[in-house]
Design an enzyme around this catalytic site. Structure first.
Site, mmCIF file in Angstrom:
data_model
loop_
_atom_site.group_PDB
_atom_site.id
_atom_site.type_symbol
_atom_site.label_atom_id
_atom_site.label_comp_id
_atom_site.label_asym_id
_atom_site.label_seq_id
_atom_site.Cartn_x
_atom_site.Cartn_y
_atom_site.Cartn_z
ATOM 1 N N HIS A 106 0.817 -1.220 0.000
ATOM 2 C CA HIS A 106 0.000 0.000 0.000
ATOM 3 C C HIS A 106 0.852 1.271 0.000
ATOM 4 O O HIS A 106 0.346 2.356 -0.292
ATOM 5 C CB HIS A 106 -0.985 -0.002 1.175
ATOM 6 N N ASP A 136 0.176 -7.576 1.427
ATOM 7 C CA ASP A 136 0.635 -6.202 1.591
ATOM 8 C C ASP A 136 2.163 -6.120 1.576
ATOM 9 O O ASP A 136 2.767 -5.357 2.326
ATOM 10 C CB ASP A 136 0.083 -5.583 2.882
ATOM 11 N N SER A 209 4.704 2.491 8.049
ATOM 12 C CA SER A 209 4.311 1.362 7.196
ATOM 13 C C SER A 209 5.459 0.934 6.295
ATOM 14 O O SER A 209 6.073 1.755 5.617
ATOM 15 C CB SER A 209 3.114 1.741 6.329
#
Length: 474
Positions: A106, A136, A209
């Site tokens: 993402h 992911d 992230s």
């Protein structure tokens, strides 16, 4: 005497504080050694749109036109396309000295440009080798050599309660270090079937992230991926993708740019204690099959709705979430053996694993005909009717009872009008329901307080619903 007690108390307190201080870990060496392998990732996505201008509210003949045109510019006769840049930030870490970097899918998803900045302030344009939305995980590459690379851990050795450290770029602040402990392993999250997440209480914020999660030996145990928080900040739970899962994905991305996964073609459900009792299992274990895809690998192998898959290729399935992960890592076309529980006994079924493909979600509404005449509810508080010939053709079913209404104190929140009752299951025995009278008589046979499981069709899916503690009505 009081002074003496106070003095001893103070000495004891100071000793306790010193002991606790000596027991706390020091993260400085880890941060110094591993920090250079952590990178800041910034992405740019270019979108095209129209110039947005406030419409002029007055006509030229309006008395207010001359006054307001000085303050509100008139829109141009033809709106011109304009490019807009969307920017985002994330983290990543170098896994090889020749420039391969792991991050979250993402972080780089739909990016037109990916820029990697190292701790020594060098910047590189990165190429996205591939990304996998189901886990992911993304693999990107920069053209550089001699880069510092991380060491990878054996996640099987990771223990709940041990210290872990995250290094990343929260809110764009490079190489920020936070620490905490492993709260749990093998967590399943909604809509996440292929990752047994590591849960931690490490402070993770937007921008972290894709960054690494280290153990105290300076080895990467996971990729920081998600936070669960009411505020959107770190005050919540953090979830990381185990590094062994990520490395399996990256090896496929590096080889072919995509990930191939195995599939069985079944819809499964968790086995609750009540469902286990109904199916005759000694304890809740495995994954119960709600539906089998027509023409899929499972149907070709002979798997049926109502089977409980206990093992996949010799590996025990403790929770239903275990099965997609086990099947997903198997190469499509491989042979596997399923141990299933069917009608009170176990049996082995050999299956050729298919390949997972992206499927379009579609929903279909079925015609239920006119409302039936008023009738009494049964022991469960259900008003049911047999399917009409037209409904059977539409649904491609030979029998079943349509729930028209749920009434009174016997109403069940886990059943809905429109559900179709296919079968009743109790103590390992499955009875197909065909008529209203048969269904009601079957319910009347159960003792008060007993549990019974219904096989339900809801839309295009089948599911098991366990009714706990039947009332005494007949």
């Amino acid at each position: 005497m009081n002074r003496l007690i106070t003095a001893f108390s103070l000495i004891f307190f100071c000793s306790l504080v010193n002991a606790q201080a000596r027991g706390l870990p020091d993260f400085s060496e880890l941060a110094e050694k591993q920090g250079p392998a952590v990178v800041n990732i910034s992405t740019t996505q270019v979108t095209r749109g129209q110039n947005q201008m406030m419409p002029f509210p007055f006509d030229e003949n309006d008395p207010a036109f001359e006054f307001f045109k000085r303050f509100i510019p008139r829109p141009p006769s033809g709106a011109t396309p304009r490019e807009f840049e969307n920017k985002s930030l994330g983290s990543g870490f170098i896994i090889s000295s020749d420039g391969y970097i792991l991050t979250n899918a993402h972080v780089v998803d739909s990016a037109d440009e990916v820029t990697v900045r190292l701790t020594d302030k060098r910047e590189f344009k990165a190429k996205t080798i591939g990304s996998d939305k189901r886990t992911d995980v993304a693999l990107i590459k920069i053209e550089a050599t001699g880069l510092p690379a991380v060491k990878l851990a054996d996640t099987a050795q990771l223990k709940v309660g041990e210290w872990v450290v995250a290094i990343g770029s929260p809110f764009g602040f490079d190489n920020s270090v936070t620490a905490g402990i492993v709260s749990a392993k093998g967590r399943s999250l909604p809509q996440e079937n292929y990752v047994p997440f590591i849960q931690t209480d490490v402070a993770i914020n937007p921008g972290n992230s894709g960054g690494p999660l280290f153990n105290m030996r300076g080895e990467v145990v996971g990729i920081n991926s998600q936070i669960y928080s009411r505020s959107g900040g770190y005050m919540g739970l953090s979830f990381a993708i185990p590094i062994d899962v990520a490395m399996e994905v990256q090896s496929q991305l590096r080889a072919s740019g995509k990930v191939s996964r195995g599939r069985l073609g079944v819809v499964i459900q968790e086995v609750s204690k009540e469902l286990a009792d109904s199916l005759g299992l000694s304890r809740p274990i495995g994954a119960v099959v709600n539906a089998v895809e027509k023409g899929g690998p499972a149907e070709k192998a002979g798997l049926e709705a109502g089977d409980v898959i206990l093992k996949f290729d010799g590996k025990t399935i403790n929770n239903s979430a275990d099965l997609p992960r086990m099947v997903g890592v198997v190469r499509p076309g491989s042979r596997a053996v399923l141990q299933v529980w069917r009608k009170g006994a176990t049996r082995d079924i050999a299956v050729t694993v298919g390949e997972m493909v992206d499927e379009k979600q579609a929903s279909a509404r079925q015609s239920r005909g006119g409302k039936p005449p008023e009738q009494a509810a049964n022991r469960l508080g259900l008003v049911v009717n047999e399917l009409t010939a037209e409904q059977k053709r539409e649904l491609k079913m030979n029998s079943g009872l349509l729930i028209e209404e749920i009434r009174g104190s016997g109403a069940r929140a886990d059943l809905r009008p429109g559900d179709i009752v296919i079968a009743v299951i109790s103590k390992g025995a499955t009875t197909e329901v065909k008529t209203v009278d048969q269904f009601n008589k079957l319910l009347a046979q159960f003792e008060k307080g007993s549990n019974v499981t219904l096989l339900i069709r809801r839309g295009d899916m089948q599911t098991f619903v366990t009714i706990k503690g039947l009332n005494g009505g007949g």
